[in-house]
Design a protein around this motif. Structure first.
Motif, PDB file in Angstrom:
ATOM      1  N   UNK A   1      -8.751  84.558  49.926  1.00 13.12           N
ATOM      2  CA  UNK A   1      -7.817  85.212  49.004  1.00 13.12           C
ATOM      3  C   UNK A   1      -7.432  86.595  49.503  1.00 13.12           C
ATOM      4  N   UNK A   2      -8.378  87.308  50.086  1.00  8.45           N
ATOM      5  CA  UNK A   2      -8.082  88.636  50.617  1.00  8.45           C
ATOM      6  C   UNK A   2      -7.091  88.553  51.775  1.00  8.45           C
ATOM      7  N   UNK A   3      -7.376  87.697  52.755  1.00 10.32           N
ATOM      8  CA  UNK A   3      -6.494  87.587  53.913  1.00 10.32           C
ATOM      9  C   UNK A   3      -5.163  86.929  53.555  1.00 10.32           C
ATOM     10  N   UNK A   4      -5.209  85.860  52.727  1.00 14.06           N
ATOM     11  CA  UNK A   4      -3.968  85.217  52.318  1.00 14.06           C
ATOM     12  C   UNK A   4      -3.107  86.106  51.445  1.00 14.06           C
ATOM     13  N   UNK A   5      -3.733  86.862  50.539  1.00 13.75           N
ATOM     14  CA  UNK A   5      -2.966  87.796  49.721  1.00 13.75           C
ATOM     15  C   UNK A   5      -2.328  88.892  50.543  1.00 13.75           C
ATOM     16  N   UNK A   6      -3.047  89.387  51.563  1.00 11.90           N
ATOM     17  CA  UNK A   6      -2.470  90.394  52.446  1.00 11.90           C
ATOM     18  C   UNK A   6      -1.297  89.815  53.234  1.00 11.90           C
ATOM     19  N   UNK A   7      -1.435  88.566  53.717  1.00 15.51           N
ATOM     20  CA  UNK A   7      -0.332  87.917  54.423  1.00 15.51           C
ATOM     21  C   UNK A   7       0.881  87.740  53.519  1.00 15.51           C
ATOM     22  N   UNK A   8       0.678  87.264  52.303  1.00 11.96           N
ATOM     23  CA  UNK A   8       1.795  87.101  51.386  1.00 11.96           C
ATOM     24  C   UNK A   8       2.457  88.414  51.029  1.00 11.96           C
ATOM     25  N   UNK A   9       1.667  89.487  50.903  1.00 11.67           N
ATOM     26  CA  UNK A   9       2.230  90.803  50.600  1.00 11.67           C
ATOM     27  C   UNK A   9       3.115  91.299  51.729  1.00 11.67           C
ATOM     28  N   UNK A  10       2.643  91.156  52.969  1.00 13.46           N
ATOM     29  CA  UNK A  10       3.431  91.628  54.114  1.00 13.46           C
ATOM     30  C   UNK A  10       4.687  90.781  54.318  1.00 13.46           C
ATOM     31  N   UNK A  11       4.619  89.490  54.006  1.00 13.74           N
ATOM     32  CA  UNK A  11       5.778  88.620  54.204  1.00 13.74           C
ATOM     33  C   UNK A  11       6.875  88.847  53.175  1.00 13.74           C
ATOM     34  N   UNK A  12       6.529  89.338  51.996  1.00 16.33           N
ATOM     35  CA  UNK A  12       7.507  89.466  50.913  1.00 16.33           C
ATOM     36  C   UNK A  12       7.781  90.902  50.495  1.00 16.33           C
TER      37      UNK A  12
ATOM     38  N   UNK B   1       8.093  82.647  48.423  1.00 15.53           N
ATOM     39  CA  UNK B   1       7.063  82.323  49.406  1.00 15.53           C
ATOM     40  C   UNK B   1       6.092  81.307  48.812  1.00 15.53           C
ATOM     41  N   UNK B   2       5.601  80.411  49.672  1.00 12.06           N
ATOM     42  CA  UNK B   2       4.647  79.391  49.235  1.00 12.06           C
ATOM     43  C   UNK B   2       3.215  79.734  49.637  1.00 12.06           C
ATOM     44  N   UNK B   3       2.992  80.919  50.184  1.00  5.94           N
ATOM     45  CA  UNK B   3       1.641  81.305  50.609  1.00  5.94           C
ATOM     46  C   UNK B   3       0.656  81.289  49.433  1.00  5.94           C
ATOM     47  N   UNK B   4       0.965  81.908  48.280  1.00  9.69           N
ATOM     48  CA  UNK B   4       0.011  81.812  47.158  1.00  9.69           C
ATOM     49  C   UNK B   4      -0.244  80.382  46.711  1.00  9.69           C
TER      50      UNK B   4
END
Length: 467
Positions: free
Chosen positions: A280-291, A300-303
């Motif tokens: 959740x930490x790494x995926x949330x950081x990825x989704x934040x940077x992508x959007x 985005x479909x990351x979450x």
């Protein structure tokens, strides 16, 4: 007895008769099945345990004796003040209603009396009683600002109004925290050395519930696509997921413990829960940077992928107690359905099936419901609560239906608050208007991915036709 095939058939053309007969037959079948199950109730609850209960399991029971008159008055007054009157005053202030000061002062008085009766009940040396002092200070600050606005500024002052609205929103959040602390204190949960695990479940589950409420409010106020958020909704969701991942990584299983044998400290459950927090930490950081710099339409479909992966891991996540495994299964199933429904929602919005500023489509509420359900199931899956259920002989079906009913009640409560705001301020007609004909012809995807020559030819053809 023989029946002739040529005998006249009984024809019942009244559907009400058929419904009554079907209901009576179903009731008789359920009653017969229930009689067969009643005798095996104790055995069924014994089967909920894969191993013997821990030594401290007997502590988690319903308190003996009655609540006492002071505690009952405390609960009634706090429910009326904090759940009914003060949120209504907050909505009235958002709608700029002239009767808002009366509601706010009356709600503050009722809530303060409720806190006083809680102290009269006794047991003031605990976290719940200390939290009452904080709520009194918040009430005093909110009431002082309201009186200053009304008496000195005569209702003017944009900045101080924003401060008042912010305090009102925080008061809703802290009211929920007070309810959670009250349940923990009354049932004696989160004790006996399992504070970190209990906090992790409550914080992560509450984050999902609060996120579902926030999405429902924004969707109803801003429209189906929530363009006024300036960024995709997944940006804010990724921020929340990143925060929850930090909490889940470093609080649930004593991440910084360095003494003792590592094989005894870290079990497979510890590794799974901690790695879920890391994902959740790494995926949330990825989704934040992508959007973070994307247009609100660029979803985005990351979450959603994180939800599906977490749900699958929870479905196959085995616990020492069968009851706990089944509650985790419900939580995992809700997460998987949440991820799939969110992907479908994003696909339908991107395809233009729902206009950006339309009213929310019915299928969008499915994701909100699953969002809230996942949070409630996660909150109720903590160790101490499972032991309480086993001791009180509550099966998983009853518990799941109770949590689902609570989920519907929470969403109904905030749905009615938004309806009250629309009733006082009027519906956002400008936000719910359909897109114009020209904007429908040259949609966002067309304008983004089509060539400029094709667009110029389209505009030239439209000018020629108008001439």
């Amino acid at each position: 007895m023989m029946v002739s095939l040529n005998a006249p058939r009984l024809r019942m053309q009244n559907p009400a008769v058929l419904m009554v007969i079907a209901a009576v037959a179903a009731n008789a079948a359920l009653a017969t099945a229930h009689e067969d199950e009643v005798e095996n109730t104790s055995g069924a609850h014994m089967a909920m345990m894969a191993v013997s209960l821990p030594e401290d399991a007997s502590m988690y029971r319903w308190p003996e004796g009655s609540m006492g008159w002071a505690l009952k008055v405390h609960l009634i007054l706090c429910a009326v003040g904090y759940v009914m009157i003060l949120p209504t005053a907050l909505v009235m202030e958002a709608a700029r209603n002239k009767f808002q000061p009366l509601f706010q002062l009356g709600g503050a008085l009722v809530a303060f009396l409720g806190i006083v009766f809680g102290w009269v009940h006794g047991h003031i040396h605990n976290a719940y009683a200390h939290f009452g002092w904080f709520m009194v200070c918040l009430l005093a600050a909110q009431t002082s600002i309201n009186l200053y606005r009304m008496l000195v500024l005569s209702g003017r002052g944009r900045q101080i109004r924003r401060v008042y609205l912010a305090l009102g929103a925080l008061q809703l959040l802290f009211t929920y925290m007070g309810m959670v602390l009250g349940v923990i204190r009354y049932l004696n949960l989160c004790s006996q050395g399992h504070l970190g695990q209990c906090i992790s479940h409550f914080v992560r589950g509450s984050a999902l519930m609060i996120g579902s409420v926030a999405i429902m409010i924004c969707m109803r106020v801003f429209g189906a696509a929530m363009l006024e958020l300036k960024r995709p909704p997944e940006f804010y969701l990724s921020l929340v997921m990143m925060t929850v991942g930090i909490i889940g990584t470093f609080t649930e299983h004593n991440f910084f413990q360095s003494s003792g044998n590592a094989a005894e400290i870290w079990s497979h459950k510890d590794l799974q829960h901690t790695l879920i927090g890391v994902s959740w930490l790494s995926g949330g950081l990825l989704g934040t940077l992508m959007t973070c710099r994307s247009h609100p339409r660029n979803r985005s479909v990351i979450p959603s992928i994180i939800f599906i992966a977490t749900g699958i891991s929870m479905i196959i996540h085995q616990q020492d107690l069968v009851m706990s495994s089944r509650v985790h299964f419900l939580f995992g199933g809700s997460l998987v359905l949440l991820g799939l429904s969110t992907i479908c929602e994003i696909t339908l919005l991107a395809s233009g099936f729902v206009k950006d500023r339309d009213k929310p489509a019915p299928f969008q509420y499915v994701s909100i419901l699953l969002f809230c359900t996942s949070g409630i199931f996660l909150t109720g899956a903590n160790r101490d609560m499972v032991l309480f259920l086993i001791n009180e002989k509550v099966d998983v079906a009853t518990y799941a239906l109770s949590l689902l009913s609570l989920c519907f009640a929470v969403l109904l409560y905030f749905y009615l608050l938004v309806d009250l705001y629309f009733k006082l301020a009027g519906p956002p007609a400008a936000k719910y208007s359909q897109l114009g004909e020209e904007e429908e012809q040259t949609s966002y995807l067309f304008r983004r991915y089509s060539g400029s020559s094709h667009i110029s030819s389209l505009s030239h053809s439209s000018e020629t036709s108008s001439v």
